[in-house]
Design a protein around this motif. Structure first.
Motif, PDB file in Angstrom:
ATOM      1  N   ASN A 302       2.370   6.325  17.389  1.00 14.73           N
ATOM      2  CA  ASN A 302       0.772   5.948  17.276  1.00 14.73           C
ATOM      3  C   ASN A 302       0.230   7.283  16.898  1.00 14.73           C
ATOM      4  N   HIS A 303       0.481   8.271  17.251  1.00 10.72           N
ATOM      5  CA  HIS A 303      -0.283   9.561  16.630  1.00 10.72           C
ATOM      6  C   HIS A 303      -0.556   9.868  15.401  1.00 10.72           C
ATOM      7  N   SER A 304       0.447   9.195  14.586  1.00 10.75           N
ATOM      8  CA  SER A 304       0.115   9.205  13.080  1.00 10.75           C
ATOM      9  C   SER A 304      -1.138   8.350  12.784  1.00 10.75           C
ATOM     10  N   LEU A 305      -1.312   7.691  13.520  1.00  7.15           N
ATOM     11  CA  LEU A 305      -2.822   6.969  13.302  1.00  7.15           C
ATOM     12  C   LEU A 305      -4.024   7.564  14.110  1.00  7.15           C
ATOM     13  N   HIS A 306      -3.645   8.079  15.356  1.00  5.06           N
ATOM     14  CA  HIS A 306      -4.487   8.998  16.133  1.00  5.06           C
ATOM     15  C   HIS A 306      -4.948  10.260  15.776  1.00  5.06           C
ATOM     16  N   LEU A 307      -4.248  10.973  15.378  1.00  2.00           N
ATOM     17  CA  LEU A 307      -4.743  12.191  14.830  1.00  2.00           C
ATOM     18  C   LEU A 307      -5.489  12.247  13.680  1.00  2.00           C
ATOM     19  N   ALA A 522      10.555   1.465   9.545  1.00  2.00           N
ATOM     20  CA  ALA A 522       9.416   2.015   8.959  1.00  2.00           C
ATOM     21  C   ALA A 522       8.076   1.279   9.184  1.00  2.00           C
ATOM     22  N   LEU A 523       7.191   2.058  10.034  1.00  2.00           N
ATOM     23  CA  LEU A 523       6.111   1.563  10.756  1.00  2.00           C
ATOM     24  C   LEU A 523       4.735   1.854   9.669  1.00  2.00           C
ATOM     25  N   HIS A 524       3.699   1.221  10.227  1.00  2.00           N
ATOM     26  CA  HIS A 524       2.448   1.574   9.695  1.00  2.00           C
ATOM     27  C   HIS A 524       2.305   1.568   8.019  1.00  2.00           C
ATOM     28  N   LEU A 525       3.308   0.770   7.627  1.00  5.23           N
ATOM     29  CA  LEU A 525       3.454   0.552   6.032  1.00  5.23           C
ATOM     30  C   LEU A 525       1.938   0.195   5.555  1.00  5.23           C
ATOM     31  N   THR A 526       1.492   1.280   4.602  1.00  4.21           N
ATOM     32  CA  THR A 526       0.285   0.856   3.807  1.00  4.21           C
ATOM     33  C   THR A 526       0.460   0.978   2.225  1.00  4.21           C
ATOM     34  N   VAL A 590     -11.873  -2.372   8.891  1.00  4.20           N
ATOM     35  CA  VAL A 590     -10.799  -1.263   9.135  1.00  4.20           C
ATOM     36  C   VAL A 590     -10.055  -0.729   7.919  1.00  4.20           C
ATOM     37  N   GLY A 591     -10.205   0.784   8.180  1.00  2.00           N
ATOM     38  CA  GLY A 591      -9.611   1.487   7.053  1.00  2.00           C
ATOM     39  C   GLY A 591      -7.970   1.568   7.136  1.00  2.00           C
ATOM     40  N   PRO A 592      -7.560   1.870   6.334  1.00  2.00           N
ATOM     41  CA  PRO A 592      -6.083   2.165   6.086  1.00  2.00           C
ATOM     42  C   PRO A 592      -5.238   2.817   7.190  1.00  2.00           C
ATOM     43  N   ALA A 593      -4.069   2.628   7.328  1.00  2.00           N
ATOM     44  CA  ALA A 593      -3.229   3.304   8.545  1.00  2.00           C
ATOM     45  C   ALA A 593      -3.189   4.750   8.279  1.00  2.00           C
ATOM     46  N   ASP A 594      -3.119   5.214   7.006  1.00  2.00           N
ATOM     47  CA  ASP A 594      -2.877   6.799   6.895  1.00  2.00           C
ATOM     48  C   ASP A 594      -4.149   7.370   7.065  1.00  2.00           C
ATOM     49  N   GLN A 595      -5.279   6.849   7.179  1.00  2.00           N
ATOM     50  CA  GLN A 595      -6.477   7.483   7.542  1.00  2.00           C
ATOM     51  C   GLN A 595      -7.006   7.045   9.026  1.00  2.00           C
ATOM     52  N   GLY A 596      -6.015   6.588   9.736  1.00  2.00           N
ATOM     53  CA  GLY A 596      -6.334   6.486  11.130  1.00  2.00           C
ATOM     54  C   GLY A 596      -6.594   4.914  11.584  1.00  2.00           C
ATOM     55  N   ALA A 597      -6.456   3.873  10.430  1.00  2.00           N
ATOM     56  CA  ALA A 597      -6.808   2.582  10.913  1.00  2.00           C
ATOM     57  C   ALA A 597      -8.090   2.570  11.550  1.00  2.00           C
ATOM     58  N   SER A 598      -9.359   3.285  11.077  1.00  2.00           N
ATOM     59  CA  SER A 598     -10.551   3.201  12.138  1.00  2.00           C
ATOM     60  C   SER A 598     -11.180   2.224  11.730  1.00  2.00           C
TER      61      SER A 598
END
Length: 606
Positions: A302-307, A522-526, A590-598
């Motif tokens: 999850n911290h590949s999203l949160h950080l 393989a998670l958070h695929l974007t 919401v934005g993409p996963a590699d930008q934090g899914a914010s």
């Protein structure tokens, strides 16, 4: 001097973020210069003081003493947050001893992923992070505070609090945890009962008894998931009282550390001896330190999203490529469930975060001389707290660990590389947690079995339809589709297939978090399927290769043939009921996963 790769990643982060960071700091300094309490009208200030004791009113009116906000995620639905109930009053008493005052500024929402696991409510979990940030801002926007104490523990709560706090980065901050529950049924035994239940070999009563034995009192759950990864990261980012991550609730040591948090935030306020604005404290070095500690400990995906989301809140653009570059040089130093048999209490007894920080400092893998709430430098976080004749003190860790199966020195790690890898290919980009996966399963090449929901996979498994080697594709689980829920109910059945001798892997635009298990995932695929990603064009029988060593995720379908396929449509009624309709705007924004899914916009600092 930090390792060359640590230096390179930090320099690249600073360079690509220079304009964004400068605008953030300008906004922060402008806010600090406004001194809003001096500008409040008499009626405004009277409203703020109306419910305060007379002594607090006098101190605030006179000025010159710190006035501290308390923001808490307390509720008694979450075991991890239940101990926070009495913290505000204790913190107020401790602050009074420093000549300071405090008010409970905001209670933020906090949901439990464990309760909502596999339920519709899980679709709100990731979105709750940004809502917590907004709720934090609502409490702080009254403009009367000189610093803040943030009380929270679990998955989205601490990142949400930190994002909200960074929006008020001119205020000093200390994060205050509550600590883990005592060890119950070992996590490995609990997982075994879950797998037996999925196979039909254990009754519901047996499963419930096992779960109740594992989750049995207040305090944080004892596996190394997102909640406990949060706590380790707050240590290495210098936002905790040193060593406070995994001290048990309702103990004299925990009480002493809570009191110390009050002392430090008063000391770090503008009226104290060491003004430390949070937004200046959290710089590129601190963010890189957080990634390094995440990798070294085998922490939550999850911290590949949160950080990245936290970084954007501080004016930085942290990328998955930064994670990947650091992972190549950061060794894996801990084995804590699900990456090993130990729970966080055993991890703490073996040295805990202090061990990880000490070893990383010794290997020059951290920026050592960063500002922290305790002072300058991370050395203070490489010691353990204790009570010396009733007074809080810190002491050095033993040179050698008594539990080398739980923590290792940097010179003799469990693995030479960190616990996360970046996968790339014609399906997009994804994160894979390797630390819990046997290297024998790091490469999988098999036909795809495609599903549009977790429930459909469970039904297929129950019908015996998941036979032979396969790559399980579960799509329309990304943030735009349904809020990106965690898919933990897939883990026991996939583990059963793997143990039966099948070669299996998971590919999804959804999440699994810190409980990612022994199956390569393989998670958070974007880009996600709902945003037009290639995942929407994958069909049953397509061959997929997943290779964690080479960082490859590849669909073996000709590009022209893939482009000619009609994309699958998201299932109807994906986000209906249970209040999900209220979050329709978030799914669109919401934005993409590699930008934090914010769902938050950072245009003001870009």
């Amino acid at each position: 001097m930090p390792h060359p790769v640590v230096e390179q990643v930090t320099a690249a982060l600073e360079q690509r973020s220079a304009t964004r960071r400068q605008r953030y700091l300008e906004r922060l300094r402008s806010a600090a210069a406004r001194e809003p309490r001096d500008r409040l009208g008499c009626s405004n200030l009277a409203h703020a003081l109306a419910a305060q004791p007379e002594q607090a009113r006098l101190i605030i009116r006179q000025g010159g003493a710190p006035h501290i906000a308390i923001v808490s995620s307390y509720n008694d639905l979450l075991s991890a947050h239940a101990p926070l109930r009495d913290y505000p009053e204790r913190l107020k008493r401790s602050l009074a001893q420093q000549g300071a005052t405090a008010q409970f500024a905001a209670g933020v929402p906090a949901m439990c992923d464990g309760i909502t696991q596999g339920q519709a409510g899980m679709q709100l979990s990731l979105f709750s992070r940004d809502l917590i940030a907004q709720a934090t801002a609502i409490g702080l926007t009254h403009g009367i505070f000189d610093g803040a104490l943030y009380l929270g523990v679990c998955d989205k709560i601490v990142p949400g609090l930190l994002i909200g706090a960074l929006a008020f980065g001119h205020l000093p901050a200390v994060f205050v945890p509550a600590g883990p529950m005592h060890s119950g049924l070992p996590n490995k035994d609990k997982a075994a009962v879950r797998q037996r239940f999925v196979r039909g070999e254990a009754s519901r009563d047996e499963l419930l008894a096992a779960e109740l034995a594992a989750y049995h009192q207040d305090g944080t759950c004892t596996f190394y998931g997102t909640a406990n990864t949060n706590q380790l990261l707050m240590e290495v980012m210098g936002l905790h009282v040193p060593g406070s991550a995994f001290v048990h609730p309702h103990t004299p040591l925990r009480d002493a550390m809570t009191d110390e948090a009050a002392r430090l935030v008063a000391r770090n306020s503008r009226q104290g001896e060491r003004y430390l604005p949070l937004g200046e404290q959290v710089d590129a070095r601190v963010l890189v330190n957080a990634v390094v500690a995440l990798l070294a400990s085998g922490g939550s995906t999850n911290h590949s999203l949160h950080l990245p989301a936290i970084a954007r809140a501080a004016g930085y653009e942290l990328t998955w490529e930064d994670f990947a570059a650091l992972s190549k040089v950061v060794p894996l130093l801990a084995r804590v469930y699900p990456n090993g048999a130990a729970d966080v209490n055993q991890f703490q007894a073996a040295g805990g975060p202090a061990w990880i920080i000490r070893e990383l400092l010794g290997a020059d893998l951290l920026h050592a001389e960063v500002p922290t709430v305790a002072g300058v430098g991370l050395a203070a976080y490489a010691r353990e707290p204790w009570l010396d004749a009733g007074r809080l003190a810190w002491r050095e860790l033993p040179a050698q660990s008594s539990a080398p199966d739980i923590v290792r020195p940097a010179a003799q790690p469990f693995a030479e590389e960190g616990g996360l890898v970046l996968l790339s290919g014609n399906l997009g980009r994804a994160i894979l947690k390797t630390s819990a996966v046997d290297p024998a399963h790091w490469w999988v090449r098999a036909p795809a079995r495609v599903f549009d929901s977790e429930a459909a996979v469970q039904a297929a498994y129950a019908a015996g339809a998941l036979r032979g080697d396969l790559v399980l594709v579960v799509r329309f689980q990304g943030p735009r589709a349904n809020g990106m829920p965690e898919l933990h109910r897939l883990m026991p059945l996939l583990a059963n297939l793997q143990q039966a001798g099948q070669q299996v892997a998971l590919v999804t635009d959804g999440r699994l978090s810190g409980a990612s298990g022994q199956v390569p995932a393989a998670l958070h695929l974007t880009p996600e399927a709902a945003a037009g990603g290639p995942l929407a064009r994958v069909r049953d029988g397509d061959w997929i290769e997943l290779d964690a060593r080479r960082g490859v995720l590849r669909l073996e379908v000709d590009e022209a043939a893939l482009d000619a396929r009609e994309a699958a449509a998201a299932p109807a009624g994906l986000a209906e009921g249970f209040g999900l309709e209220l979050f329709a705007a978030q799914r669109q924004l919401v934005g993409p996963a590699d930008q934090g899914a914010s769902t938050l916009s950072w245009d003001c600092v870009e």
